[in-house]
Design a protein around this motif. Structure first.
Motif, PDB file in Angstrom:
ATOM      1  N   GLU A 289      10.773  77.719 -28.042  1.00 58.42           N
ATOM      2  CA  GLU A 289      12.220  77.623 -28.160  1.00 58.42           C
ATOM      3  C   GLU A 289      12.741  76.462 -27.318  1.00 58.42           C
ATOM      4  OE1 GLU A 289      14.238  81.525 -27.967  1.00 58.42           O
ATOM      5  OE2 GLU A 289      12.207  82.329 -27.937  1.00 58.42           O
ATOM      6  N   MET A 290      13.833  75.871 -27.761  1.00 60.29           N
ATOM      7  CA  MET A 290      14.342  74.674 -27.112  1.00 60.29           C
ATOM      8  C   MET A 290      14.737  74.932 -25.655  1.00 60.29           C
ATOM      9  SD  MET A 290      14.751  71.455 -27.816  1.00 60.29           S
ATOM     10  CE  MET A 290      15.028  71.169 -29.583  1.00 60.29           C
ATOM     11  N   GLY A 291      15.160  76.136 -25.344  1.00 62.23           N
ATOM     12  CA  GLY A 291      15.584  76.448 -23.987  1.00 62.23           C
ATOM     13  C   GLY A 291      14.451  76.776 -23.030  1.00 62.23           C
ATOM     14  N   THR A 292      13.210  76.765 -23.518  1.00 65.05           N
ATOM     15  CA  THR A 292      12.056  77.069 -22.667  1.00 65.05           C
ATOM     16  C   THR A 292      11.951  76.060 -21.526  1.00 65.05           C
ATOM     17  OG1 THR A 292      10.863  77.970 -24.580  1.00 65.05           O
ATOM     18  CG2 THR A 292       9.557  77.415 -22.631  1.00 65.05           C
ATOM     19  N   LYS A 293      11.808  76.554 -20.306  1.00 66.10           N
ATOM     20  CA  LYS A 293      11.734  75.671 -19.130  1.00 66.10           C
ATOM     21  C   LYS A 293      10.306  75.181 -18.938  1.00 66.10           C
ATOM     22  CE  LYS A 293      15.705  77.875 -16.953  1.00 66.10           C
ATOM     23  NZ  LYS A 293      16.223  78.651 -15.802  1.00 66.10           N
ATOM     24  N   LEU A 294       9.886  74.322 -19.847  1.00 69.35           N
ATOM     25  CA  LEU A 294       8.521  73.814 -19.844  1.00 69.35           C
ATOM     26  C   LEU A 294       8.425  72.556 -18.985  1.00 69.35           C
ATOM     27  CD1 LEU A 294       5.663  74.120 -21.135  1.00 69.35           C
ATOM     28  CD2 LEU A 294       6.449  72.542 -22.929  1.00 69.35           C
ATOM     29  N   LEU A 295       7.534  72.580 -18.009  1.00 68.91           N
ATOM     30  CA  LEU A 295       7.301  71.396 -17.179  1.00 68.91           C
ATOM     31  C   LEU A 295       6.376  70.465 -17.958  1.00 68.91           C
ATOM     32  CD1 LEU A 295       7.604  69.855 -14.515  1.00 68.91           C
ATOM     33  CD2 LEU A 295       5.652  71.163 -13.636  1.00 68.91           C
ATOM     34  N   ILE A 296       6.944  69.414 -18.517  1.00 72.25           N
ATOM     35  CA  ILE A 296       6.197  68.523 -19.404  1.00 72.25           C
ATOM     36  C   ILE A 296       5.430  67.479 -18.603  1.00 72.25           C
ATOM     37  CG2 ILE A 296       6.411  66.874 -21.302  1.00 72.25           C
ATOM     38  CD1 ILE A 296       8.964  68.581 -22.104  1.00 72.25           C
ATOM     39  N   ASP A 297       6.091  66.855 -17.658  1.00 74.70           N
ATOM     40  CA  ASP A 297       5.414  66.005 -16.679  1.00 74.70           C
ATOM     41  C   ASP A 297       6.312  65.909 -15.449  1.00 74.70           C
ATOM     42  OD1 ASP A 297       7.355  63.986 -17.064  1.00 74.70           O
ATOM     43  OD2 ASP A 297       6.143  62.949 -18.560  1.00 74.70           O
ATOM     44  N   ALA A 298       5.956  65.062 -14.506  1.00 74.06           N
ATOM     45  CA  ALA A 298       6.699  64.997 -13.247  1.00 74.06           C
ATOM     46  C   ALA A 298       8.157  64.591 -13.438  1.00 74.06           C
ATOM     47  CB  ALA A 298       6.010  64.025 -12.299  1.00 74.06           C
ATOM     48  N   ASN A 299       8.443  63.854 -14.487  1.00 76.60           N
ATOM     49  CA  ASN A 299       9.796  63.345 -14.718  1.00 76.60           C
ATOM     50  C   ASN A 299      10.559  64.112 -15.784  1.00 76.60           C
ATOM     51  OD1 ASN A 299       9.544  61.151 -12.832  1.00 76.60           O
ATOM     52  ND2 ASN A 299       8.221  60.130 -14.341  1.00 76.60           N
ATOM     53  N   ILE A 300       9.854  64.852 -16.628  1.00 75.15           N
ATOM     54  CA  ILE A 300      10.490  65.570 -17.738  1.00 75.15           C
ATOM     55  C   ILE A 300      10.234  67.061 -17.565  1.00 75.15           C
ATOM     56  CG2 ILE A 300      10.673  65.804 -20.238  1.00 75.15           C
ATOM     57  CD1 ILE A 300       9.565  62.981 -20.500  1.00 75.15           C
TER      58      ILE A 300
ATOM     59  N   ALA B  28      23.745  74.485 -35.854  1.00 72.70           N
ATOM     60  CA  ALA B  28      22.691  74.957 -34.952  1.00 72.70           C
ATOM     61  C   ALA B  28      23.307  75.797 -33.841  1.00 72.70           C
ATOM     62  CB  ALA B  28      21.934  73.769 -34.362  1.00 72.70           C
ATOM     63  N   SER B  29      22.500  76.681 -33.260  1.00 71.79           N
ATOM     64  CA  SER B  29      22.969  77.497 -32.141  1.00 71.79           C
ATOM     65  C   SER B  29      23.238  76.616 -30.931  1.00 71.79           C
ATOM     66  CB  SER B  29      21.904  78.537 -31.786  1.00 71.79           C
ATOM     67  OG  SER B  29      20.740  77.882 -31.277  1.00 71.79           O
ATOM     68  N   THR B  30      23.922  77.178 -29.940  1.00 74.32           N
ATOM     69  CA  THR B  30      24.206  76.428 -28.720  1.00 74.32           C
ATOM     70  C   THR B  30      22.924  75.969 -28.044  1.00 74.32           C
ATOM     71  OG1 THR B  30      26.242  77.690 -28.370  1.00 74.32           O
ATOM     72  CG2 THR B  30      25.333  76.542 -26.467  1.00 74.32           C
ATOM     73  N   GLU B  31      21.920  76.847 -28.018  1.00 74.21           N
ATOM     74  CA  GLU B  31      20.644  76.499 -27.383  1.00 74.21           C
ATOM     75  C   GLU B  31      20.046  75.230 -27.974  1.00 74.21           C
ATOM     76  OE1 GLU B  31      16.038  78.160 -26.971  1.00 74.21           O
ATOM     77  OE2 GLU B  31      17.556  79.425 -27.904  1.00 74.21           O
ATOM     78  N   TYR B  32      20.085  75.124 -29.282  1.00 73.51           N
ATOM     79  CA  TYR B  32      19.465  73.965 -29.935  1.00 73.51           C
ATOM     80  C   TYR B  32      20.402  72.766 -29.982  1.00 73.51           C
ATOM     81  CZ  TYR B  32      15.262  76.478 -31.000  1.00 73.51           C
ATOM     82  OH  TYR B  32      14.069  77.153 -30.854  1.00 73.51           O
TER      83      TYR B  32
ATOM     84  N   ASP C 192       0.701  83.191 -18.607  1.00 77.67           N
ATOM     85  CA  ASP C 192       1.671  82.113 -18.375  1.00 77.67           C
ATOM     86  C   ASP C 192       2.756  82.126 -19.448  1.00 77.67           C
ATOM     87  OD1 ASP C 192       0.267  81.136 -16.160  1.00 77.67           O
ATOM     88  OD2 ASP C 192      -0.936  79.763 -17.388  1.00 77.67           O
ATOM     89  N   LEU C 193       2.337  82.271 -20.721  1.00 71.24           N
ATOM     90  CA  LEU C 193       3.297  82.258 -21.826  1.00 71.24           C
ATOM     91  C   LEU C 193       4.227  83.465 -21.771  1.00 71.24           C
ATOM     92  CD1 LEU C 193       1.274  80.984 -24.930  1.00 71.24           C
ATOM     93  CD2 LEU C 193       2.810  79.707 -23.430  1.00 71.24           C
ATOM     94  N   GLN C 194       3.688  84.622 -21.365  1.00 68.00           N
ATOM     95  CA  GLN C 194       4.541  85.802 -21.235  1.00 68.00           C
ATOM     96  C   GLN C 194       5.688  85.546 -20.269  1.00 68.00           C
ATOM     97  OE1 GLN C 194       2.830  89.893 -20.956  1.00 68.00           O
ATOM     98  NE2 GLN C 194       0.874  88.817 -21.015  1.00 68.00           N
ATOM     99  N   LYS C 195       5.368  84.947 -19.128  1.00 69.14           N
ATOM    100  CA  LYS C 195       6.387  84.680 -18.114  1.00 69.14           C
ATOM    101  C   LYS C 195       7.325  83.561 -18.548  1.00 69.14           C
ATOM    102  CE  LYS C 195       3.371  86.106 -14.302  1.00 69.14           C
ATOM    103  NZ  LYS C 195       2.624  85.643 -13.103  1.00 69.14           N
ATOM    104  N   LEU C 196       6.756  82.519 -19.140  1.00 66.27           N
ATOM    105  CA  LEU C 196       7.557  81.351 -19.514  1.00 66.27           C
ATOM    106  C   LEU C 196       8.514  81.652 -20.651  1.00 66.27           C
ATOM    107  CD1 LEU C 196       7.948  78.235 -19.139  1.00 66.27           C
ATOM    108  CD2 LEU C 196       6.246  77.952 -20.954  1.00 66.27           C
ATOM    109  N   MET C 197       8.031  82.385 -21.650  1.00 66.78           N
ATOM    110  CA  MET C 197       8.812  82.616 -22.862  1.00 66.78           C
ATOM    111  C   MET C 197       9.431  84.001 -22.943  1.00 66.78           C
ATOM    112  SD  MET C 197       6.394  80.718 -25.693  1.00 66.78           S
ATOM    113  CE  MET C 197       5.953  78.987 -25.519  1.00 66.78           C
TER     114      MET C 197
END
Length: 254
Positions: free
Chosen positions: A131-142, A171-175, A45-50
């Motif tokens: 990383e801040m740009g990681t598309k992490l599904l935190i919960d249904a709303n976030i 800071a970089s654009t991502e952050y 999962d982490l390989q694909k996500l990050m």
């Protein structure tokens, strides 16, 4: 003046650098919530996500499962400004800091982190990769770290700022996208570093990152407070270019 910088992917908590008494981050409960989300992810999962290798993914599966709130120094827990070792931090060069230098940095510099939110330099961290740009599904709303940290970070920073105090966005654009600067009631200046390359001016990533670190160090250690003072920075051979700059973006060229 407050200076915002990015964290680094590379972390070394065993560097033999002495600091003043470390501090504890203000968002550790929020960080632990994210860690619990990450603990549910496998190495694949982490390989694909990050977009990382199998080895890096496996290392961070272990880190996630071993994570504890960093409230006291240990072999695996140390101040953020010491732990991060990327190009920005080579520019900061904290190995040469005195006690007073660390205290000046603590007052001036803030680090935007995907896991810890807004860190002071002496805030303790346990190693992580998020990383801040990681598309992490935190919960249904976030569904992004930008949404998770945006209000938290801006309210925290605003609470520290004096009236009229300048925020320098190194800071970089991502952050930087994690902090809604329009919500701040203070002036924000973004330095940009450009090199003449093949007869054209362009941002060269490795040089720009190092310059961000050197400028952050200079601002903190020299206690720079005004926009006009900021224009005087000439590290690494860069010079402020008034013709290319605007009220909110200061361009430095070499």
């Amino acid at each position: 003046m407050k200076v915002l910088i990015s964290p680094a992917k590379s972390i070394d908590t065993k560097r033999p650098i002495s600091t003043p008494t470390p501090t504890v981050g203000q968002f550790l409960t929020d960080a632990e919530f994210l860690v619990n989300v990450l603990k549910k992810l496998t190495s694949e999962d982490l390989q694909k996500l990050m977009h990382v290798s199998a080895d890096i993914a496996e290392l961070n599966v272990t880190r996630n499962h071993n994570w504890i709130q960093p409230i006291a120094p240990s072999k695996e827990i140390c101040p953020a400004i010491v732990a991060f070792t990327g190009e920005v931090y080579r520019g900061l060069d904290v190995a040469t800091f005195t006690t007073e230098n660390f205290l000046q940095a603590q007052k001036t510099i803030r680090i935007l982190s995907g896991l810890y939110g807004l860190l002071r330099p002496l805030d303790l961290i346990y190693p992580y990769r998020l990383e801040m740009g990681t598309k992490l599904l935190i919960d249904a709303n976030i569904k992004s770290l930008y949404k998770y940290w945006g209000t938290r970070s801006s309210q925290s920073l605003q609470g520290e700022l004096l009236k009229g105090e300048i925020v320098v966005k190194l800071a970089s654009t991502e952050y930087s996208k994690a902090l809604p600067f329009k919500e701040l009631n203070n002036p924000v200046i973004t330095p940009v570093f450009k090199d003449f390359k093949n007869s054209k001016l362009k941002v060269v990533s490795v040089y720009a990152k190092h310059a961000r670190g050197e400028m952050a160090r200079w601002i903190a250690l020299k206690d720079i407070q005004t926009a006009n003072e900021l224009k005087l920075w000439n590290g690494m051979g860069y010079q402020y270019d008034d013709n290319l700059s605007s009220e909110t973006e200061y361009v430095f060229t070499r």
